[in-house]
Design an enzyme around this catalytic site. Sequence first.
Site, PDB file in Angstrom:
ATOM      1  N   ASP A 125      74.139  13.536  17.541  1.00 49.25           N
ATOM      2  CA  ASP A 125      73.300  14.609  17.353  1.00 49.25           C
ATOM      3  C   ASP A 125      72.612  14.773  16.034  1.00 49.25           C
ATOM      4  O   ASP A 125      72.857  13.822  15.954  1.00 49.25           O
ATOM      5  CB  ASP A 125      74.208  15.529  16.365  1.00 49.25           C
ATOM      6  CG  ASP A 125      75.459  15.155  16.126  1.00 49.25           C
ATOM      7  OD1 ASP A 125      75.787  14.165  15.987  1.00 49.25           O
ATOM      8  OD2 ASP A 125      76.087  16.146  15.252  1.00 49.25           O
ATOM      9  N   GLU A 192      78.804  15.274  14.854  1.00 55.08           N
ATOM     10  CA  GLU A 192      78.933  14.741  13.818  1.00 55.08           C
ATOM     11  C   GLU A 192      78.649  15.643  12.663  1.00 55.08           C
ATOM     12  O   GLU A 192      79.000  15.313  11.418  1.00 55.08           O
ATOM     13  CB  GLU A 192      78.562  12.961  14.235  1.00 55.08           C
ATOM     14  CG  GLU A 192      79.075  12.766  12.710  1.00 55.08           C
ATOM     15  CD  GLU A 192      78.713  12.912  11.039  1.00 55.08           C
ATOM     16  OE1 GLU A 192      78.431  11.667  10.387  1.00 55.08           O
ATOM     17  OE2 GLU A 192      77.358  13.401  11.237  1.00 55.08           O
TER      18      GLU A 192
END
Length: 499
Positions: A125, A192
């Site tokens: 991400d 994350e």
Amino acid sequence: MQRSGVFRGVTIVLALVLALAGVLFVKALFYSAPSTSIEAVDRVDVPAGAASRLSEAIRIQTISALPDEAVRKARFQAFQAFLEKAYPLVHAALTVEKLNEFGLLYAWKGKNPGLKPILLLSHQDVVPVEEGTEADWTYPPFSGAIEEGFIWGRGAWDDKSTLLASLEALEKMLAEGRQPERTLMLAFGHDEEVGGRQGAGEIAKYLENQGVQFEFVLDEGGVIGKGLVPGVAQPVALIGTAEKGYLTLELSAEGPGGHSSMPPSITAIGRLARAIDRLQSKPFPARLTEPVRGMLDSLGPHMPWQKRLVLANLWLFEPLVVSQMAAGHSTQAHVRTTTAPTILDAGVKENVLPQSASATINFRLLPGETRESAIETVKRTIRDERVAVRETGQIGAEPSAVSSGESYGFKALLTAIRQTNGDVLVSPALLFGATDSRYYAGVTESIFRYTPIRIGKGDVKRIHGTNERIAVPDYENAIRFYYQLLLNTVINPKPSADG
């Protein structure tokens, strides 16, 4: 007789001063970094099309903070389909498990079960682009443009470059017919940037339940920086041997409402402002931790003579060093738990007294601190029971343990860095930000945080900022780093801590 006694006293003091000066001088004169003999290697050819594949990955907007769940899922599905297409040998030779829908865990089984596996971490991400700043980008933020010698776009640095670089190296090894002695695993979380609990958190739990123990774990972190360490001319590769903890507190105060023409002696906003001022006026105490002490010891011998003299004699000058670092804007985070007010919320109209006011304060905790001890320090510093303090935020993490600079993993990283970047110094460091690696403390004693990318002073602001980019040669060298690391530790491993 009295004059003679004074003379003897002065002589003794002078002799002691000269002796001390001699000790300081000699220690500085022989102050040197440990010499490490690194075997030279041939320059590795990078797979054709590597930059174009990173460009394509950037164009898939895997933003974990998207409010539209359907769009978010579609983008992660597209990204994982891209990985399968871009790295067919990896997906044919390795087992791939999907955990919690989008977490990816790859395993390349080694022939020697007596060797503990190693684990490489990255995340899929990226953070969003701040609304209204799109036009500030030289090239559109999700274009993946390859222009001016750079690959541009969100994720070019954080963290698709390391994810793809590790897969590029692995794909090349498989094309060459390499076979692993040691098992290699790769874990790619998908959240994350919003805390990592659903991605890395779940993958780490799964590995713990399986009873897996790793020789070492490598995640994103320190970089190769030039001009980032004052007094050191050479580029420095900083390996995070620990990371600071993460704590967010909400401070809130209440007061009588009413018309602003008749305010009380202290309003809710005034009480809150006083609390914030006390926190900033009396910061957490400064001290040296093991990673920072290791960094100073590694880099001190390469600094100008005056700084060498001080750092060679920390037994005497440590208070001075700590004081100077604590006073510097760019160095204080090395030596103290930092305090950063980030959000204020109070009031609805200019002539109305708000009945409540709140502030969000973010703290990055020095190793040795805990969230509980930090909260107690905050309350003591504020000295106002009418200011409520509560923990909030998406992330709450204690400071990590410190991994040894004498371990197999650190030495393997140092070797691979030097083999692919011959001109750099290598040093332990303390990482200020939070990474997915904090979830993996239960599966290894050695966690390191290092991103094999070169940056300069002007590049720091690109982290989560405008014009994120990576130089094409730097990306290619990141691939070489992972290739060499895997060659040294997985294909032809030297004896390790596990024998």
